[in-house]
Design a protein around this motif. Structure first.
Motif, PDB file in Angstrom:
ATOM      1  N   ILE A  44       0.839  -1.203   0.000  1.00  0.00           N
ATOM      2  CA  ILE A  44       0.000   0.000   0.000  1.00  0.00           C
ATOM      3  C   ILE A  44       0.874   1.252   0.000  1.00  0.00           C
ATOM      4  N   ALA A  45       1.951   1.222   0.753  1.00  0.00           N
ATOM      5  CA  ALA A  45       2.826   2.402   0.828  1.00  0.00           C
ATOM      6  C   ALA A  45       3.392   2.748  -0.545  1.00  0.00           C
ATOM      7  N   SER A  46       3.875   1.751  -1.261  1.00  0.00           N
ATOM      8  CA  SER A  46       4.446   2.025  -2.581  1.00  0.00           C
ATOM      9  C   SER A  46       3.364   2.389  -3.588  1.00  0.00           C
ATOM     10  N   PHE A  47       2.179   1.794  -3.450  1.00  0.00           N
ATOM     11  CA  PHE A  47       1.086   2.123  -4.375  1.00  0.00           C
ATOM     12  C   PHE A  47       0.647   3.574  -4.195  1.00  0.00           C
ATOM     13  N   LYS A  76      -8.647   3.034 -10.901  1.00  0.00           N
ATOM     14  CA  LYS A  76      -7.956   2.968  -9.607  1.00  0.00           C
ATOM     15  C   LYS A  76      -7.662   1.516  -9.218  1.00  0.00           C
ATOM     16  N   LEU A  77      -8.619   0.619  -9.484  1.00  0.00           N
ATOM     17  CA  LEU A  77      -8.385  -0.797  -9.179  1.00  0.00           C
ATOM     18  C   LEU A  77      -7.429  -1.407 -10.185  1.00  0.00           C
ATOM     19  N   ARG A  78      -7.566  -1.043 -11.459  1.00  0.00           N
ATOM     20  CA  ARG A  78      -6.635  -1.533 -12.463  1.00  0.00           C
ATOM     21  C   ARG A  78      -5.203  -1.122 -12.122  1.00  0.00           C
ATOM     22  N   ALA A  79      -5.042   0.119 -11.634  1.00  0.00           N
ATOM     23  CA  ALA A  79      -3.713   0.587 -11.251  1.00  0.00           C
ATOM     24  C   ALA A  79      -3.168  -0.238 -10.083  1.00  0.00           C
ATOM     25  N   PHE A  80      -4.038  -0.598  -9.145  1.00  0.00           N
ATOM     26  CA  PHE A  80      -3.602  -1.403  -8.000  1.00  0.00           C
ATOM     27  C   PHE A  80      -3.184  -2.801  -8.449  1.00  0.00           C
ATOM     28  N   ILE A  81      -3.972  -3.398  -9.340  1.00  0.00           N
ATOM     29  CA  ILE A  81      -3.633  -4.723  -9.859  1.00  0.00           C
ATOM     30  C   ILE A  81      -2.301  -4.672 -10.605  1.00  0.00           C
ATOM     31  N   SER A 114       3.496  -5.623 -10.936  1.00  0.00           N
ATOM     32  CA  SER A 114       4.819  -5.022 -11.120  1.00  0.00           C
ATOM     33  C   SER A 114       5.742  -5.373  -9.961  1.00  0.00           C
ATOM     34  N   ARG A 115       5.208  -5.315  -8.736  1.00  0.00           N
ATOM     35  CA  ARG A 115       6.011  -5.674  -7.569  1.00  0.00           C
ATOM     36  C   ARG A 115       6.415  -7.140  -7.622  1.00  0.00           C
ATOM     37  N   GLN A 116       5.476  -7.985  -8.055  1.00  0.00           N
ATOM     38  CA  GLN A 116       5.784  -9.407  -8.150  1.00  0.00           C
ATOM     39  C   GLN A 116       6.862  -9.659  -9.192  1.00  0.00           C
ATOM     40  N   ALA A 117       6.777  -8.954 -10.318  1.00  0.00           N
ATOM     41  CA  ALA A 117       7.773  -9.129 -11.374  1.00  0.00           C
ATOM     42  C   ALA A 117       9.154  -8.672 -10.906  1.00  0.00           C
ATOM     43  N   ASP A 140       8.702 -12.950  -8.819  1.00  0.00           N
ATOM     44  CA  ASP A 140       7.620 -13.827  -8.378  1.00  0.00           C
ATOM     45  C   ASP A 140       6.906 -14.411  -9.592  1.00  0.00           C
ATOM     46  N   PRO A 141       6.702 -15.710  -9.670  1.00  0.00           N
ATOM     47  CA  PRO A 141       6.065 -16.330 -10.817  1.00  0.00           C
ATOM     48  C   PRO A 141       4.585 -16.007 -10.935  1.00  0.00           C
ATOM     49  N   ARG A 142       3.990 -15.359  -9.949  1.00  0.00           N
ATOM     50  CA  ARG A 142       2.554 -15.046 -10.018  1.00  0.00           C
ATOM     51  C   ARG A 142       2.247 -13.910 -10.976  1.00  0.00           C
ATOM     52  N   GLU A 143       3.258 -13.300 -11.573  1.00  0.00           N
ATOM     53  CA  GLU A 143       3.041 -12.126 -12.410  1.00  0.00           C
ATOM     54  C   GLU A 143       2.170 -12.419 -13.613  1.00  0.00           C
ATOM     55  N   THR A 144       2.021 -13.684 -14.004  1.00  0.00           N
ATOM     56  CA  THR A 144       1.232 -14.015 -15.204  1.00  0.00           C
ATOM     57  C   THR A 144      -0.180 -14.416 -14.845  1.00  0.00           C
TER      58      THR A 144
END
Length: 312
Positions: free
Chosen positions: A119-122, A290-295, A300-303, A307-311
């Protein structure tokens, strides 16, 4: 007493044309402003007058004036129409860029271990978005309660939800404090739990959660007993650290206590795998920027973390 009323279909049709004619006192100038023909303006005004049931303009070959009905209509319609235009601009702005209030329903347990750094970085990257975290153990109706999205354990994500992984799958860990095990031998099999104080978790529906195990590939649930019942994992974990008994909690929650030596892990061979934690929301077609930006920020953080969850 409840009033009965109806809004006629097309009640706002012609209002913008009326306001333009009233401003310019001219059908021709209004037509030029609106980019239509004078006859189209005249016809639209006539249809508006017929719908209202009163003449709004006095027309001569030399001038256009307002009737008393037109003056009264103008005094009420102009500020109302301007407010509608302003409201449309505000809504359009929220639909075109990340802005406004992003409301997330989240389990309290995951806020410190998952959401606080995210949340802080977002918020730093999206200064026009305000984030509200509503911590609750209840599985709230996201749409009915006005939430943009929820964060839930995978087993609680409804089939009609769009789900974005926030963590990889993890195990449920059984942990106890060194002080607790100073008085008792660690359990070696699930049957040994009958001789142990087991801390329990009450679900939002009021039922006491069973403990889950993986016994040679078979899912097994066991009813345990003990001196303490909590309504959330952090409270139960805290009781385990204080030596009150054993707790079964998601592996990430216990990680810090295990590293610090405040907890000892047992029955690892029976630990079941859970799907992980997911961000979920009702409908992909209705997603706001706003939600799309959060997703996108999550991915982006996972990548960046590899983190393999990026896909997802």
């Amino acid at each position: 007493m409840k009033q009965n009323f109806t809004v006629r279909q097309g009640a706002l049709d012609g209002v913008a044309v009326f306001l333009s004619v009233a401003q310019h006192r001219s059908f021709r100038k209004a037509a030029a402003e609106l980019g239509v023909s004078p006859s189209a303006v005249s016809q639209t005004v006539r249809m508006l007058e017929e719908r209202i049931g009163a003449a709004l303009f006095v027309r001569t070959t030399r001038s256009v004036g307002l009737t008393e009905a037109g003056e009264r209509f103008l005094s009420r319609a102009k500020p109302a129409f301007e407010e509608l235009v302003a409201a449309s601009e505000v809504a359009r702005g929220l639909g075109q860029r990340p802005a406004g209030l992003l409301r997330l329903a989240v389990p309290r347990a995951i806020i410190p271990i998952l959401l606080e750094p995210l949340i802080a970085s977002f918020c730093k990257a999206n200064p026009e978005v305000e984030v509200e975290l509503a911590a609750s153990k209840e599985l709230v109706d996201l749409a009915a309660e006005g939430f943009d999205a929820g964060i839930r354990l995978g087993q609680f994500v409804a089939a009609d939800m769009v789900a974005v992984p926030l963590t990889p799958p993890f195990r449920l860990a059984i942990v106890g404090s060194p002080g607790y095990f100073a008085q008792r031998s660690p359990p070696q099999r699930t049957d040994d739990l009958r001789q142990h104080a087991c801390l329990r978790w009450r679900r939002s529906d009021g039922a006491l959660a069973l403990w889950s195990f993986n016994d040679n590939g078979h899912a097994v649930e066991i009813a345990v007993s003990g001196p303490f019942i909590a309504s959330d994992f952090p409270t139960m974990l805290g009781a385990a650290i204080e030596g009150m008994g054993l707790a079964q909690v998601p592996e990430p929650l216990a990680a810090e206590g295990l590293r610090a030596g405040n907890l000892v892990r047992v029955l690892d061979a029976y630990a079941p795998m859970m799907p992980g934690v997911f961000l979920c929301y009702p409908d992909r077609r209705q997603i706001m920027p706003k939600l799309r930006a959060f997703i996108d920020h999550v991915k982006s953080r996972q990548a960046s973390d590899g983190d393999p969850r990026e896909t997802s």
